[in-house]
Design a protein around this motif. Structure first.
Motif, PDB file in Angstrom:
ATOM      1  N   PRO A   1       0.805  -1.226   0.000  1.00 32.75           N
ATOM      2  CA  PRO A   1       0.000   0.000   0.000  1.00 32.75           C
ATOM      3  C   PRO A   1       0.837   1.274   0.000  1.00 32.75           C
ATOM      4  CG  PRO A   1       0.153  -0.875   2.222  1.00 32.75           C
ATOM      5  CD  PRO A   1       0.920  -1.825   1.332  1.00 32.75           C
ATOM      6  N   LYS A   2       0.178   2.358  -0.346  1.00 32.39           N
ATOM      7  CA  LYS A   2       0.722   3.683  -0.092  1.00 32.39           C
ATOM      8  C   LYS A   2      -0.007   4.256   1.108  1.00 32.39           C
ATOM      9  CE  LYS A   2       2.087   4.505  -4.788  1.00 32.39           C
ATOM     10  NZ  LYS A   2       1.639   4.787  -6.152  1.00 32.39           N
TER      11      LYS A   2
ATOM     12  N   SER B   1       4.408   7.494   2.555  1.00 31.60           N
ATOM     13  CA  SER B   1       4.734   6.073   2.365  1.00 31.60           C
ATOM     14  C   SER B   1       6.167   5.731   2.746  1.00 31.60           C
ATOM     15  CB  SER B   1       4.486   5.666   0.910  1.00 31.60           C
ATOM     16  OG  SER B   1       3.103   5.768   0.615  1.00 31.60           O
ATOM     17  N   ILE B   2       7.059   6.723   2.731  1.00 29.18           N
ATOM     18  CA  ILE B   2       8.467   6.411   2.999  1.00 29.18           C
ATOM     19  C   ILE B   2       8.684   6.343   4.501  1.00 29.18           C
ATOM     20  CG2 ILE B   2      10.856   7.083   2.624  1.00 29.18           C
ATOM     21  CD1 ILE B   2      10.076   8.162  -0.035  1.00 29.18           C
ATOM     22  N   GLN B   3       8.706   5.114   5.008  1.00 31.20           N
ATOM     23  CA  GLN B   3       8.844   4.886   6.440  1.00 31.20           C
ATOM     24  C   GLN B   3       9.624   3.604   6.666  1.00 31.20           C
ATOM     25  OE1 GLN B   3       6.864   2.084   7.885  1.00 31.20           O
ATOM     26  NE2 GLN B   3       6.650   1.564   5.731  1.00 31.20           N
ATOM     27  N   ARG B   4      10.139   3.493   7.880  1.00 34.31           N
ATOM     28  CA  ARG B   4      10.844   2.279   8.292  1.00 34.31           C
ATOM     29  C   ARG B   4      10.305   1.859   9.644  1.00 34.31           C
ATOM     30  NH1 ARG B   4      15.003   1.053  11.563  1.00 34.31           N
ATOM     31  NH2 ARG B   4      16.038  -0.911  11.076  1.00 34.31           N
ATOM     32  N   ARG B   5       9.828   0.646   9.722  1.00 32.00           N
ATOM     33  CA  ARG B   5       9.255   0.110  10.964  1.00 32.00           C
ATOM     34  C   ARG B   5       8.238   1.073  11.566  1.00 32.00           C
ATOM     35  NH1 ARG B   5      14.295  -2.987  13.907  1.00 32.00           N
ATOM     36  NH2 ARG B   5      14.801  -4.333  12.159  1.00 32.00           N
TER      37      ARG B   5
ATOM     38  N   SER C   1       5.750   2.925  -2.576  1.00 30.26           N
ATOM     39  CA  SER C   1       4.829   2.315  -1.615  1.00 30.26           C
ATOM     40  C   SER C   1       5.524   2.250  -0.258  1.00 30.26           C
ATOM     41  CB  SER C   1       4.452   0.903  -2.059  1.00 30.26           C
ATOM     42  OG  SER C   1       5.485  -0.002  -1.733  1.00 30.26           O
ATOM     43  N   THR C   2       4.805   1.712   0.723  1.00 32.42           N
ATOM     44  CA  THR C   2       5.372   1.567   2.068  1.00 32.42           C
ATOM     45  C   THR C   2       6.505   0.542   2.087  1.00 32.42           C
ATOM     46  OG1 THR C   2       3.677  -0.058   2.580  1.00 32.42           O
ATOM     47  CG2 THR C   2       3.229   2.206   3.216  1.00 32.42           C
ATOM     48  N   ARG C   3       6.716  -0.160   0.967  1.00 34.76           N
ATOM     49  CA  ARG C   3       7.809  -1.121   0.848  1.00 34.76           C
ATOM     50  C   ARG C   3       9.089  -0.487   0.278  1.00 34.76           C
ATOM     51  NH1 ARG C   3       5.756  -6.427   0.435  1.00 34.76           N
ATOM     52  NH2 ARG C   3       4.376  -6.674   2.213  1.00 34.76           N
ATOM     53  N   PHE C   4       8.988   0.763  -0.158  1.00 32.45           N
ATOM     54  CA  PHE C   4      10.099   1.400  -0.871  1.00 32.45           C
ATOM     55  C   PHE C   4      11.416   1.353  -0.099  1.00 32.45           C
ATOM     56  CE2 PHE C   4      12.617   5.345  -1.274  1.00 32.45           C
ATOM     57  CZ  PHE C   4      13.102   5.177  -2.558  1.00 32.45           C
ATOM     58  N   LEU C   5      11.384   1.729   1.162  1.00 34.25           N
ATOM     59  CA  LEU C   5      12.640   1.866   1.914  1.00 34.25           C
ATOM     60  C   LEU C   5      13.324   0.514   2.133  1.00 34.25           C
ATOM     61  CD1 LEU C   5      14.106   4.339   2.707  1.00 34.25           C
ATOM     62  CD2 LEU C   5      13.061   4.244   4.962  1.00 34.25           C
TER      63      LEU C   5
END
Ligand code: MV4
Length: 445
Positions: A205-206, A229-233, A435-439
């Motif tokens: 997802p975004k 969307s750009i996040q880690r944990r 997406s939230t998977r980008f990083l």
């Protein structure tokens, strides 16, 4: 009438609130722990009260100490910032009982949106788009029949959770019962509330969120959206406004829905409604945050408004002067969260800042709670500063941010400026399709 505001927070957001108060002609009271005696928010407030030791449970989360500090200094309002007690309805109610104006939404609304199952029910009632999902799951059998109805994969979420805490992805029937029982136990242990529910799981997802501003007189505006969307944990790293993934039609449709929903509930103050966007570009309600957000500056820059000043004026009973039709994003804004952390392990990097030079120049804003010579304590989150770049186009905002990060000097502690440069340089980011998977993809983790 609000005359003196106690800021129940620390760091850059405490300073951000102090700045808004000063411009409104209000006196300010900082509270601080023993290790924050030399912090910038203490220096810039009119008065400061030490409320306890470094451990946040004994200071920034200690309600009696904060209320006593308000009493002693004659403060007549409390701004909670974000984190700490900002979404604690009991704290808000206690403040109100002590004749302190709560600079936030009504405590009942905080309670209702804070419970994720109630929030889902409310959002659905107001016609917001929802993922197929359930109310509180009563038993493993109940969970299984609902999961079969919805189809795998599903995600189990704690009603008392939020912000990514207390979630479990379940991909098949065989793993559901164990996951359900563990989720209940963890929810009880973590949130003192065993209730869990489930939703269809969206793989990639975004995260898009809309900014609400509403007064006590039924005036509601939606100040556009942010792409987060750009996040880690579940910690956001970089945010922007507007979202490069949202069409103008989708934006306008959501604004109409949200404006009506907020008006009907009688909600007031600031609020943020989080949505997931699936691979097909559909938006689904996730949760509502009843506080000012870390990333509020990107909205301020493109909308040309001071959200914290609005929040204070609204708490004071003022009628909002802004109209929805005037709220059109001007250009593009990006925020980079500068954390004191190790580039490789992401472990916090506290210590003395030996040299500090924040960037400047046209279109750059820095919201920071630190200075050269200050010792970053190890007891709190690692956010040191937020760099915000505003420019006519997204491409120019990226170039401006790249330039600002090159200027950013912070010695003595490790900071994550190189991570931000890698993000800005990534072709997928430059295309505006992340997406939230980008990083995790970028980092190869
Ligand atoms: C989801 C999801 C996929 N499907 N719900 C995490 C934070 C919380 N607000 C909701 N979260 C998610 N809920 C369904 N049905 C994926 C996430 C999610 C996520 C959401 C937003 C930003 C980053 C995220 C990272 C991992 C998972």
């Amino acid at each position: 009438m609000i005359k003196k505001v106690l800021i129940a927070n620390r760091g850059e957001i405490a300073l951000r609130v102090i700045r808004a108060c000063k411009e409104l002609g209000l006196k300010t009271v900082a509270v601080h722990s023993e290790v924050d005696a030399e912090a910038l928010h203490v220096r810039f407030a009119d008065e400061a009260v030490c409320i306890g030791p470094a451990n946040p449970r004994l200071s920034y989360l200690h309600v009696p100490a904060i209320i006593a500090a308000a009493e002693i200094t004659g403060a007549n309002a409390i701004h909670p910032g974000y984190g700490f007690l900002s979404e604690n309805a009991e704290f808000a109610e206690t403040a109100q009982k002590c004749k302190l104006t709560w600079i936030g939404p009504p405590p009942d609304a905080m309670r209702a949106w804070g419970d994720k199952v109630t929030a889902r029910t409310n959002a659905a009632r107001f016609g917001l788009p929802m993922l197929p999902g359930t109310g509180v799951l009563q038993s493993p059998e109940h969970a299984l029949s609902e999961a079969r109805r919805i189809g795998f994969p599903i995600i189990l979420k704690a009603s008392g959770g939020g912000g990514g805490r207390g979630m479990k992805i379940v991909r098949d029937e065989a793993s559901l019962t164990a996951a359900f029982l563990t989720a209940r136990e963890e929810a009880m242990a973590g949130f003192k509330n065993p209730d869990v529910y489930l939703e269809r799981y969206v793989e990639k997802p975004k995260h898009i969120e809309f900014q609400i501003v509403a007064d006590k007189h039924g005036n509601v505006v939606i100040a556009g959206e942010r792409e987060c969307s750009i996040q880690r944990r579940h910690q956001k790293v970089l945010e922007e406004a507007p979202s490069p993934s949202l069409s103008q039609e989708a934006r306008e449709r959501m604004i109409v829905l949200l404006q009506r929903a907020v008006r009907e509930t009688g909600y007031y103050s600031l609020g943020t409604v989080e949505f997931l966007m699936d691979e097909r570009g559909e938006l689904y309600f996730m949760e509502m945050n009843t506080r000012v957000q870390v990333e509020h500056p990107v909205t301020e820059m493109v909308m040309g408004m001071d959200l914290v000043a609005e929040q204070i004026l609204i708490a004071n009973g003022a009628k909002m002067a802004i109209e929805q039709s005037k709220l059109v994003a001007r250009g593009h804004a990006i925020e980079c969260r500068i954390n004191a952390e190790d580039a490789r392990t992401f472990a916090p990097s506290p210590g003395k800042i030996t040299e500090y030079h924040p960037p400047g120049g046209v279109g750059i804003r820095v919201d920071s709670g630190v200075y050269g010579g200050w010792r970053v304590p190890p007891n709190y989150d690692s956010l040191l500063a937020k760099v915000i770049a505003h420019a006519p186009t997204r491409k120019q905002a990226i170039a401006r941010m790249r330039r600002a990060l090159d200027e950013f000097i912070c010695e003595g502690v490790k900071v994550n400026t190189e991570l931000h440069k890698r993000i800005l340089d990534a072709p997928e980011f430059q295309k505006g399709d992340v997406s939230t998977r980008f990083l995790e993809q970028l980092l190869g983790t």
